[in-house]
Design a protein around this motif. Structure first.
Motif, PDB file in Angstrom:
ATOM      1  N   TYR A  69       0.827  -1.212   0.000  1.00  0.00           N
ATOM      2  CA  TYR A  69       0.000   0.000   0.000  1.00  0.00           C
ATOM      3  C   TYR A  69       0.861   1.261   0.000  1.00  0.00           C
ATOM      4  CZ  TYR A  69      -3.298   3.511   1.750  1.00  0.00           C
ATOM      5  OH  TYR A  69      -4.048   4.640   1.910  1.00  0.00           O
ATOM      6  N   SER A  77      -0.093   9.801  -7.362  1.00  0.00           N
ATOM      7  CA  SER A  77      -1.532   9.873  -7.120  1.00  0.00           C
ATOM      8  C   SER A  77      -2.339   9.018  -8.102  1.00  0.00           C
ATOM      9  CB  SER A  77      -2.002  11.318  -7.177  1.00  0.00           C
ATOM     10  OG  SER A  77      -1.713  11.840  -8.459  1.00  0.00           O
ATOM     11  N   SER A  80      -4.077   5.850  -6.747  1.00  0.00           N
ATOM     12  CA  SER A  80      -5.193   5.936  -5.800  1.00  0.00           C
ATOM     13  C   SER A  80      -6.198   4.797  -5.947  1.00  0.00           C
ATOM     14  CB  SER A  80      -5.918   7.278  -5.936  1.00  0.00           C
ATOM     15  OG  SER A  80      -5.112   8.302  -5.392  1.00  0.00           O
ATOM     16  N   PRO A  81      -6.614   4.473  -7.183  1.00  0.00           N
ATOM     17  CA  PRO A  81      -7.593   3.386  -7.303  1.00  0.00           C
ATOM     18  C   PRO A  81      -7.063   2.062  -6.749  1.00  0.00           C
ATOM     19  CG  PRO A  81      -7.485   4.639  -9.340  1.00  0.00           C
ATOM     20  CD  PRO A  81      -6.344   5.105  -8.493  1.00  0.00           C
ATOM     21  N   ARG A  83      -4.810   1.676  -4.403  1.00  0.00           N
ATOM     22  CA  ARG A  83      -4.758   1.777  -2.942  1.00  0.00           C
ATOM     23  C   ARG A  83      -6.154   1.621  -2.346  1.00  0.00           C
ATOM     24  NH1 ARG A  83      -2.457   7.363  -2.200  1.00  0.00           N
ATOM     25  NH2 ARG A  83      -2.015   7.434  -4.440  1.00  0.00           N
ATOM     26  N   MET A  84      -7.132   2.269  -2.977  1.00  0.00           N
ATOM     27  CA  MET A  84      -8.502   2.152  -2.481  1.00  0.00           C
ATOM     28  C   MET A  84      -8.964   0.703  -2.540  1.00  0.00           C
ATOM     29  SD  MET A  84     -11.933   4.232  -3.493  1.00  0.00           S
ATOM     30  CE  MET A  84     -12.194   3.451  -5.062  1.00  0.00           C
ATOM     31  N   LEU A  87      -7.688  -1.238   0.331  1.00  0.00           N
ATOM     32  CA  LEU A  87      -8.428  -0.933   1.559  1.00  0.00           C
ATOM     33  C   LEU A  87      -9.819  -1.547   1.550  1.00  0.00           C
ATOM     34  CD1 LEU A  87      -7.511   2.775   2.404  1.00  0.00           C
ATOM     35  CD2 LEU A  87      -6.409   0.649   3.135  1.00  0.00           C
ATOM     36  N   LYS A  88     -10.459  -1.540   0.377  1.00  0.00           N
ATOM     37  CA  LYS A  88     -11.809  -2.126   0.308  1.00  0.00           C
ATOM     38  C   LYS A  88     -11.772  -3.640   0.512  1.00  0.00           C
ATOM     39  CE  LYS A  88     -14.626   1.188  -2.202  1.00  0.00           C
ATOM     40  NZ  LYS A  88     -15.376   1.500  -3.449  1.00  0.00           N
ATOM     41  N   HIS A  90      -9.589  -5.165   2.168  1.00  0.00           N
ATOM     42  CA  HIS A  90      -9.305  -5.350   3.594  1.00  0.00           C
ATOM     43  C   HIS A  90     -10.565  -5.115   4.430  1.00  0.00           C
ATOM     44  CE1 HIS A  90      -6.984  -5.705   7.186  1.00  0.00           C
ATOM     45  NE2 HIS A  90      -7.332  -4.510   7.599  1.00  0.00           N
TER      46      HIS A  90
END
Lengths: 123, 123
Positions: A69, A77, A80-81, A83-84, A87-88, A90
């Motif tokens: 991550y 930047s 970002s998608p 990384r998101m 997180l989702k 997770h």
DNA sequence: ACTTGACTTAGAGCGTACTCTAACACGCAT
DNA sequence: ATGCGTGTTAGAGTACGCTCTAAGTCAAGT
């Protein structure tokens, strides 16, 4: 205050200085600057990062996944998608974990109730 | 069916035969009988015990504490209060853990929302 | 000048819970 | 009778996340 020494960070975050340095070595923490005698100092941004990493660890994200991550973050930047998405994914794992723990907790409570019942009858 | 071979138990519980034998070696499972050729067979009671142990493990009770609990069980019914106390202590730890995880999850969700907001503006 | 205390490093060590290996045993099917 | 599948054992090995050690540096206080 807005810069912290490693011991301050340790006090605030509940981690140890060893762990903070370990996170840095593992590239979970980037660009920690040093003062004239080589000692680390941390900014508010580092503090926020450590708190977020702690939230990820508290929900059992592996060091490896956190590293991935952070590595995406470092790449700019346009990641970002990705990384998101980490997180989702997770988030879903954590929700599953919460359900698992709750259902195990129910089972444990049933057992406790049986102890309570049997100790009421025959104490 | 009412007796199980190690592979059956593994299928039912989601553990491996290795882990079942390991639990037995660590005295989490007691008195597992053998057939004429030395192979283990498990009863419904063993199955229930493994399921309960799995609930304890899923809520992160250590092998050592489970061993202690089982050891009390082995010592007879007058250890019921001590066993109940172990479970109640554990219940509180698990409730604390659930709160910790939920609050970390909130933090992670906030981050996800920030990604969503920024990707809506600048996708 | 010297001690103290907080920091630095590379790298070793630790605790937990599995997980696997190697060598062997048994019973059943070809 | 031979091979296969499934089991057995003691003990070694692994993955993970720290956690600590040893030797050293530096700045400040006495």
């Amino acid at each position: 205050m807005s810069v912290y020494k490693v011991a301050n960070m340790a006090d605030i975050t509940g981690l140890t200085p060893h762990t903070l340095r370990y996170y840095e070595k593992e590239l979970l923490l980037l660009d920690v600057p040093r003062d004239s005698s080589g000692h680390r100092y941390y900014s508010e941004d580092h503090l926020a990062a450590v708190k977020f990493i702690s939230a990820l660890r508290a929900t059992n994200m592996s060091i490896g996944t956190i590293k991935e991550y952070i590595s995406l973050y470092r790449q700019g930047s346009n990641t970002s998608p990705a990384r998101m998405s980490i997180l989702k994914d997770h988030e879903h794992l954590v929700m599953k974990h919460l359900e698992d723990v709750k259902s195990s907790l129910k089972m444990i409570r049933k057992k406790i109730q049986r102890y309570e019942a049997s100790l009421r009858v025959m104490p």
